[in-house]
Motif scaffolding. Sequence first.
Motif, PDB file in Angstrom:
ATOM      1  N   VAL A  85      25.826  61.108 -49.239  1.00 54.56           N
ATOM      2  CA  VAL A  85      25.655  62.387 -49.129  1.00 54.56           C
ATOM      3  C   VAL A  85      24.067  62.845 -49.201  1.00 54.56           C
ATOM      4  O   VAL A  85      23.513  63.512 -48.475  1.00 54.56           O
ATOM      5  CB  VAL A  85      26.367  63.189 -50.074  1.00 54.56           C
ATOM      6  N   ILE A  86      23.223  61.938 -50.190  1.00 53.68           N
ATOM      7  CA  ILE A  86      22.006  62.289 -50.333  1.00 53.68           C
ATOM      8  C   ILE A  86      20.921  61.793 -49.334  1.00 53.68           C
ATOM      9  O   ILE A  86      20.368  62.495 -48.798  1.00 53.68           O
ATOM     10  CB  ILE A  86      21.537  61.372 -51.661  1.00 53.68           C
ATOM     11  N   TYR A  87      21.349  60.239 -48.549  1.00 51.23           N
ATOM     12  CA  TYR A  87      20.218  59.936 -47.746  1.00 51.23           C
ATOM     13  C   TYR A  87      20.372  60.731 -46.226  1.00 51.23           C
ATOM     14  O   TYR A  87      19.581  61.074 -45.906  1.00 51.23           O
ATOM     15  CB  TYR A  87      20.561  58.532 -47.473  1.00 51.23           C
ATOM     16  N   PRO A  88      21.735  61.125 -46.141  1.00 50.95           N
ATOM     17  CA  PRO A  88      21.653  61.937 -44.569  1.00 50.95           C
ATOM     18  C   PRO A  88      20.929  63.304 -44.999  1.00 50.95           C
ATOM     19  O   PRO A  88      20.458  64.155 -43.928  1.00 50.95           O
ATOM     20  CB  PRO A  88      23.147  62.112 -44.346  1.00 50.95           C
ATOM     21  N   THR A  89      21.228  63.875 -46.127  1.00 44.69           N
ATOM     22  CA  THR A  89      20.613  65.311 -46.325  1.00 44.69           C
ATOM     23  C   THR A  89      19.065  64.866 -46.419  1.00 44.69           C
ATOM     24  O   THR A  89      18.142  65.913 -45.890  1.00 44.69           O
ATOM     25  CB  THR A  89      20.849  65.637 -47.693  1.00 44.69           C
ATOM     26  N   LEU A  90      18.495  64.102 -46.898  1.00 46.78           N
ATOM     27  CA  LEU A  90      17.018  63.670 -46.955  1.00 46.78           C
ATOM     28  C   LEU A  90      16.419  63.597 -45.426  1.00 46.78           C
ATOM     29  O   LEU A  90      15.443  64.119 -44.998  1.00 46.78           O
ATOM     30  CB  LEU A  90      16.658  62.554 -47.790  1.00 46.78           C
ATOM     31  N   THR A  91      17.353  63.004 -44.757  1.00 50.81           N
ATOM     32  CA  THR A  91      16.913  62.655 -43.175  1.00 50.81           C
ATOM     33  C   THR A  91      16.980  64.197 -42.494  1.00 50.81           C
ATOM     34  O   THR A  91      16.051  64.428 -41.796  1.00 50.81           O
ATOM     35  CB  THR A  91      17.962  61.849 -42.494  1.00 50.81           C
ATOM     36  N   LEU A  92      17.935  65.050 -42.754  1.00 52.80           N
ATOM     37  CA  LEU A  92      17.832  66.223 -42.274  1.00 52.80           C
ATOM     38  C   LEU A  92      16.786  66.882 -42.826  1.00 52.80           C
ATOM     39  O   LEU A  92      16.247  67.657 -41.800  1.00 52.80           O
ATOM     40  CB  LEU A  92      19.146  67.214 -42.821  1.00 52.80           C
ATOM     41  N   LEU A  93      16.273  67.023 -44.266  1.00 51.37           N
ATOM     42  CA  LEU A  93      15.188  67.858 -44.729  1.00 51.37           C
ATOM     43  C   LEU A  93      13.942  67.287 -43.785  1.00 51.37           C
ATOM     44  O   LEU A  93      13.057  67.985 -43.583  1.00 51.37           O
ATOM     45  CB  LEU A  93      15.177  67.773 -46.188  1.00 51.37           C
ATOM     46  N   GLU A  94      13.886  66.050 -43.507  1.00 58.16           N
ATOM     47  CA  GLU A  94      12.775  65.434 -42.881  1.00 58.16           C
ATOM     48  C   GLU A  94      12.648  66.035 -41.377  1.00 58.16           C
ATOM     49  O   GLU A  94      11.611  66.435 -40.792  1.00 58.16           O
ATOM     50  CB  GLU A  94      12.789  63.958 -42.814  1.00 58.16           C
ATOM     51  N   GLU A  95      13.825  66.074 -40.643  1.00 64.65           N
ATOM     52  CA  GLU A  95      13.816  66.303 -39.378  1.00 64.65           C
ATOM     53  C   GLU A  95      13.689  67.836 -39.239  1.00 64.65           C
ATOM     54  O   GLU A  95      13.060  68.219 -38.292  1.00 64.65           O
ATOM     55  CB  GLU A  95      15.113  66.055 -38.961  1.00 64.65           C
TER      56      GLU A  95
END
Length: 192
Positions: A85-95
């Motif tokens: 859950v955390i890592y895809p959310t971090l990717t989204l925040l970066e994108e």
Amino acid sequence: MRHGPGHGRCGPEGHRRRFGRDGLHGPREGGRGRGRLGALGRFFAHGDLRLAILHLIAEKPRHGYEIIKDIEQRVGGAYSPSPGVIYPTLTLLEELGQVTVTAEGGRKLHAITDQGRAFLAANRPGLDALLERMEEAGRAGDEGPPPQVVRAMENVKLAVRLRLARGPLTTEQADAIAAALDAAATSVERIG
């Protein structure tokens, strides 16, 4: 491909497949992760985890693992978000341009951007309510089992489930797993 508003890399369909139904709030985070929610019910409403992560990164740049541990600690072990859950959310925040990522010793360090700060400011009432719920859960967590014990129990259950999912066990493998679990139980009983 047509791009979504304010986003230069993916259109809405790309996000829907990758990040959830509306593509805006990261993975479907409510209820994901491990923990003892009890009366707290679904701890994070849709989009809340994204706010919590961004808030933590605004406090100081962080690695994904630090975010997981910080959330778990702040809610007194009531919830421990999974890496899935955390890592895809971090990717989204970066994108979305709300965080930047720099490599640091083979790990990714996430820092907030001006756009991320603006998002937090625009969502301040929701963030304040979320932080209050987290604090309340942290106070309630003082009455429950220590978070590190809950985490360790969940790790054991996950390890057993993953091994069983890989296929049938031989008699020797089943005996070895049972012996390891029995030894752990005996060790816990002796702590006194």
